[in-house]
Design a protein around this motif. Structure first.
Motif, PDB file in Angstrom:
ATOM      1  N   ALA A   1       0.815  -1.223   0.000  1.00 51.13           N
ATOM      2  CA  ALA A   1       0.000   0.000   0.000  1.00 51.13           C
ATOM      3  C   ALA A   1       0.845   1.268   0.000  1.00 51.13           C
ATOM      4  CB  ALA A   1      -0.920  -0.009   1.209  1.00 51.13           C
ATOM      5  N   GLU A   2       2.118   1.150  -0.334  1.00 50.53           N
ATOM      6  CA  GLU A   2       3.007   2.320  -0.301  1.00 50.53           C
ATOM      7  C   GLU A   2       2.477   3.448  -1.177  1.00 50.53           C
ATOM      8  OE1 GLU A   2       7.732   3.406  -0.977  1.00 50.53           O
ATOM      9  OE2 GLU A   2       7.000   1.377  -1.359  1.00 50.53           O
ATOM     10  N   GLY A   3       2.447   4.642  -0.614  1.00 49.16           N
ATOM     11  CA  GLY A   3       1.978   5.813  -1.351  1.00 49.16           C
ATOM     12  C   GLY A   3       0.491   6.069  -1.214  1.00 49.16           C
ATOM     13  N   MET A   4      -0.258   5.114  -0.647  1.00 46.28           N
ATOM     14  CA  MET A   4      -1.701   5.285  -0.472  1.00 46.28           C
ATOM     15  C   MET A   4      -2.003   5.987   0.848  1.00 46.28           C
ATOM     16  SD  MET A   4      -3.152   1.593  -1.775  1.00 46.28           S
ATOM     17  CE  MET A   4      -2.656   0.895  -3.366  1.00 46.28           C
ATOM     18  N   ASN A   5      -3.226   6.479   0.935  1.00 46.16           N
ATOM     19  CA  ASN A   5      -3.701   7.159   2.137  1.00 46.16           C
ATOM     20  C   ASN A   5      -4.876   6.348   2.674  1.00 46.16           C
ATOM     21  OD1 ASN A   5      -4.196   8.986   4.134  1.00 46.16           O
ATOM     22  ND2 ASN A   5      -4.520  10.734   2.791  1.00 46.16           N
ATOM     23  N   LEU A   6      -4.612   5.451   3.656  1.00 46.22           N
ATOM     24  CA  LEU A   6      -5.603   4.462   4.053  1.00 46.22           C
ATOM     25  C   LEU A   6      -5.758   4.368   5.564  1.00 46.22           C
ATOM     26  CD1 LEU A   6      -4.493   1.462   1.776  1.00 46.22           C
ATOM     27  CD2 LEU A   6      -6.406   3.037   1.338  1.00 46.22           C
ATOM     28  N   THR A   7      -6.938   3.875   5.967  1.00 43.59           N
ATOM     29  CA  THR A   7      -7.158   3.376   7.311  1.00 43.59           C
ATOM     30  C   THR A   7      -7.437   1.891   7.190  1.00 43.59           C
ATOM     31  OG1 THR A   7      -8.012   5.448   8.203  1.00 43.59           O
ATOM     32  CG2 THR A   7      -8.629   3.439   9.347  1.00 43.59           C
ATOM     33  N   ILE A   8      -6.645   1.069   7.881  1.00 42.92           N
ATOM     34  CA  ILE A   8      -6.752  -0.376   7.773  1.00 42.92           C
ATOM     35  C   ILE A   8      -7.265  -0.929   9.093  1.00 42.92           C
ATOM     36  CG2 ILE A   8      -5.523  -2.533   7.287  1.00 42.92           C
ATOM     37  CD1 ILE A   8      -3.406  -0.823   5.865  1.00 42.92           C
ATOM     38  N   ASP A   9      -8.368  -1.697   9.036  1.00 41.81           N
ATOM     39  CA  ASP A   9      -8.951  -2.304  10.227  1.00 41.81           C
ATOM     40  C   ASP A   9      -8.420  -3.732  10.348  1.00 41.81           C
ATOM     41  OD1 ASP A   9     -10.460  -3.248  12.302  1.00 41.81           O
ATOM     42  OD2 ASP A   9     -12.358  -2.437  11.580  1.00 41.81           O
ATOM     43  N   MET A  10      -7.531  -3.962  11.339  1.00 43.93           N
ATOM     44  CA  MET A  10      -6.927  -5.277  11.548  1.00 43.93           C
ATOM     45  C   MET A  10      -7.377  -5.875  12.875  1.00 43.93           C
ATOM     46  SD  MET A  10      -3.034  -4.428  10.243  1.00 43.93           S
ATOM     47  CE  MET A  10      -2.560  -6.173  10.202  1.00 43.93           C
ATOM     48  N   ARG A  11      -8.542  -5.477  13.359  1.00 44.54           N
ATOM     49  CA  ARG A  11      -8.996  -5.913  14.666  1.00 44.54           C
ATOM     50  C   ARG A  11      -9.548  -7.332  14.674  1.00 44.54           C
ATOM     51  NH1 ARG A  11     -12.778  -0.877  16.091  1.00 44.54           N
ATOM     52  NH2 ARG A  11     -13.252  -1.192  13.862  1.00 44.54           N
ATOM     53  N   GLY A  12      -9.867  -7.872  13.504  1.00 47.52           N
ATOM     54  CA  GLY A  12     -10.387  -9.229  13.443  1.00 47.52           C
ATOM     55  C   GLY A  12      -9.307 -10.279  13.650  1.00 47.52           C
ATOM     56  N   GLU A  13      -9.739 -11.552  13.710  1.00 39.09           N
ATOM     57  CA  GLU A  13      -8.821 -12.651  13.947  1.00 39.09           C
ATOM     58  C   GLU A  13      -8.462 -13.406  12.663  1.00 39.09           C
ATOM     59  OE1 GLU A  13      -7.340 -13.157  16.740  1.00 39.09           O
ATOM     60  OE2 GLU A  13      -8.464 -11.604  17.801  1.00 39.09           O
ATOM     61  N   ASN A  14      -8.917 -12.915  11.511  1.00 42.88           N
ATOM     62  CA  ASN A  14      -8.607 -13.605  10.258  1.00 42.88           C
ATOM     63  C   ASN A  14      -7.573 -12.813   9.462  1.00 42.88           C
ATOM     64  OD1 ASN A  14     -10.099 -11.473   8.968  1.00 42.88           O
ATOM     65  ND2 ASN A  14     -11.977 -12.567   9.516  1.00 42.88           N
ATOM     66  N   ASP A  15      -7.290 -13.307   8.256  1.00 44.51           N
ATOM     67  CA  ASP A  15      -6.290 -12.655   7.401  1.00 44.51           C
ATOM     68  C   ASP A  15      -6.914 -11.671   6.428  1.00 44.51           C
ATOM     69  OD1 ASP A  15      -4.188 -13.972   8.586  1.00 44.51           O
ATOM     70  OD2 ASP A  15      -4.313 -15.695   7.243  1.00 44.51           O
ATOM     71  N   TYR A  16      -8.187 -11.354   6.605  1.00 48.20           N
ATOM     72  CA  TYR A  16      -8.852 -10.409   5.727  1.00 48.20           C
ATOM     73  C   TYR A  16      -9.050  -9.098   6.483  1.00 48.20           C
ATOM     74  CZ  TYR A  16      -9.772 -14.625   3.046  1.00 48.20           C
ATOM     75  OH  TYR A  16      -9.626 -15.800   2.338  1.00 48.20           O
ATOM     76  N   PHE A  17      -8.577  -8.017   5.893  1.00 48.30           N
ATOM     77  CA  PHE A  17      -8.623  -6.725   6.565  1.00 48.30           C
ATOM     78  C   PHE A  17      -9.378  -5.726   5.700  1.00 48.30           C
ATOM     79  CE2 PHE A  17      -4.417  -8.677   7.444  1.00 48.30           C
ATOM     80  CZ  PHE A  17      -4.702  -9.100   8.724  1.00 48.30           C
ATOM     81  N   ILE A  18     -10.022  -4.798   6.363  1.00 51.98           N
ATOM     82  CA  ILE A  18     -10.768  -3.758   5.663  1.00 51.98           C
ATOM     83  C   ILE A  18      -9.899  -2.506   5.561  1.00 51.98           C
ATOM     84  CG2 ILE A  18     -12.818  -2.293   5.731  1.00 51.98           C
ATOM     85  CD1 ILE A  18     -14.179  -4.494   7.375  1.00 51.98           C
ATOM     86  N   ALA A  19      -9.748  -2.033   4.349  1.00 44.32           N
ATOM     87  CA  ALA A  19      -8.946  -0.818   4.119  1.00 44.32           C
ATOM     88  C   ALA A  19      -9.838   0.257   3.513  1.00 44.32           C
ATOM     89  CB  ALA A  19      -7.769  -1.112   3.200  1.00 44.32           C
ATOM     90  N   LYS A  20      -9.892   1.405   4.152  1.00 44.75           N
ATOM     91  CA  LYS A  20     -10.694   2.513   3.663  1.00 44.75           C
ATOM     92  C   LYS A  20      -9.796   3.694   3.340  1.00 44.75           C
ATOM     93  CE  LYS A  20     -14.738   1.277   6.465  1.00 44.75           C
ATOM     94  NZ  LYS A  20     -15.696   1.754   7.500  1.00 44.75           N
ATOM     95  N   PRO A  21     -10.024   4.354   2.215  1.00 47.26           N
ATOM     96  CA  PRO A  21      -9.207   5.530   1.900  1.00 47.26           C
ATOM     97  C   PRO A  21      -9.519   6.689   2.822  1.00 47.26           C
ATOM     98  CG  PRO A  21     -10.966   5.264   0.290  1.00 47.26           C
ATOM     99  CD  PRO A  21     -11.002   4.044   1.169  1.00 47.26           C
ATOM    100  N   GLU A  22      -8.464   7.392   3.247  1.00 48.50           N
ATOM    101  CA  GLU A  22      -8.647   8.587   4.058  1.00 48.50           C
ATOM    102  C   GLU A  22      -9.081   9.729   3.160  1.00 48.50           C
ATOM    103  OE1 GLU A  22      -8.288   9.513   7.331  1.00 48.50           O
ATOM    104  OE2 GLU A  22      -8.200   7.398   7.884  1.00 48.50           O
ATOM    105  N   ILE A  23     -10.095  10.468   3.604  1.00 49.87           N
ATOM    106  CA  ILE A  23     -10.599  11.594   2.819  1.00 49.87           C
ATOM    107  C   ILE A  23      -9.895  12.858   3.250  1.00 49.87           C
ATOM    108  CG2 ILE A  23     -12.628  12.974   2.202  1.00 49.87           C
ATOM    109  CD1 ILE A  23     -14.334  10.499   2.777  1.00 49.87           C
ATOM    110  N   SER A  24      -9.276  13.545   2.302  1.00 50.30           N
ATOM    111  CA  SER A  24      -8.540  14.763   2.624  1.00 50.30           C
ATOM    112  C   SER A  24      -9.503  15.846   3.102  1.00 50.30           C
ATOM    113  CB  SER A  24      -7.758  15.250   1.397  1.00 50.30           C
ATOM    114  OG  SER A  24      -7.148  16.476   1.670  1.00 50.30           O
ATOM    115  N   SER A  25      -9.063  16.648   4.060  1.00 52.81           N
ATOM    116  CA  SER A  25      -9.880  17.728   4.594  1.00 52.81           C
ATOM    117  C   SER A  25      -9.788  18.981   3.758  1.00 52.81           C
ATOM    118  CB  SER A  25      -9.447  18.040   6.038  1.00 52.81           C
ATOM    119  OG  SER A  25      -8.062  18.408   6.067  1.00 52.81           O
ATOM    120  N   ASP A  26      -8.893  18.979   2.730  1.00 57.41           N
ATOM    121  CA  ASP A  26      -8.738  20.169   1.878  1.00 57.41           C
ATOM    122  C   ASP A  26      -9.914  20.294   0.912  1.00 57.41           C
ATOM    123  OD1 ASP A  26      -6.381  20.660   3.116  1.00 57.41           O
ATOM    124  OD2 ASP A  26      -5.144  19.605   1.627  1.00 57.41           O
TER     125      ASP A  26
END
Length: 248
Positions: free
Chosen positions: A223-248
């Motif tokens: 994910a290098e260069g991306m602007n993300l929030t990654i949810d790794m709170r689960g116990e599996n190998d599947y994670f939810i990644a959401k793009p961060e929305i710029s405030s500008d």
């Protein structure tokens, strides 16, 4: 009679002059020999991950007399203490008349908190070992801690003693996986979120974070260069990644 007295005075002055000259020679020659024989030419500095050789030398060599090997050695070995931020202690070894070895022992810090514009750095036991207005980029800022008092060289009292073990595990795995983490945050449920540049990873609440941070390392590489929030709170190998929305 006058000439005889004058000759006697001249003779006395001559003898005094000769004695004075001898004294000067006896004193000056050893001093000159001492100065030129013990010129400090070689300084080896080892042990520090925080400071370069040049920075340590700049702290120690502050006057002309410090350029004398013996003076410098005995000054710092036995007589003069020196305080360098984030340095626990220094040890000195006299190698020869022109060389000194210096061993630097860095203070071991695992995190810092921000307080009234300064950064307070603490070790694995929660002892505040340093206060500085400068933020060290390789030491994560810890957020979400609650404390009653802050005293340098004393333990930082937080809401749960076990948090230090959590922070230690996190920082050890961050270093092991070579992650660039700027902030470690705890929420009210003691769930962990880490900021890695433009990527925020929600790690949840765990007993250890070894596997989670190893997985995060692989995710960050993809994910290098991306602007993300990654949810790794689960116990599996599947994670939810959401793009961060710029405030500008």
């Amino acid at each position: 009679m006058g000439k005889k007295l004058q000759r006697k005075k001249n003779s006395v002055l001559k003898r005094l002059s000769l004695h004075l000259l001898k004294i000067i020679v006896i004193l000056v020659i050893p001093v000159v020999a001492f100065v030129y024989s013990f010129q400090l030419k070689n300084i080896t500095v080892t042990g520090s991950d925080r400071y370069s050789r040049e920075e340590i030398i700049d702290w120690l060599i502050s006057s002309e007399v410090d350029h004398n090997t013996l003076i410098c050695y005995f000054k710092y070995k036995y007589f003069t203490g020196i305080r360098i931020p984030f340095v626990e202690k220094l040890s000195f070894e006299l190698v020869d008349r022109n060389s000194i070895n210096i061993r630097v022992y860095d203070k071991k810090v695992i995190g810092c908190i921000e307080f009234m514009g300064d950064y307070l750095y603490f070790d694995k036991d929660g002892i505040i070992v340093e206060s500085s207005s400068a933020r060290l980029n390789d030491i994560p800022l810890i957020k979400g801690l609650k404390y009653q008092k802050i005293v340098l060289n004393e333990k930082l009292e937080v809401q749960k003693e076990e948090l230090y073990d959590v922070i230690l595990n996190l920082t050890q795995q961050i270093e092991k996986n070579e992650l660039k983490v700027s902030t470690i945050s705890f929420n009210s449920n003691y769930e962990v979120t880490v900021d890695c540049g433009n990527i925020k990873a929600m790690l949840g609440k765990r007993s250890t974070y070894d596997e989670t941070l190893a997985k995060l390392k692989n995710i960050l590489a993809e994910a290098e260069g991306m602007n993300l929030t990654i949810d790794m709170r689960g116990e599996n190998d599947y994670f939810i990644a959401k793009p961060e929305i710029s405030s500008d």
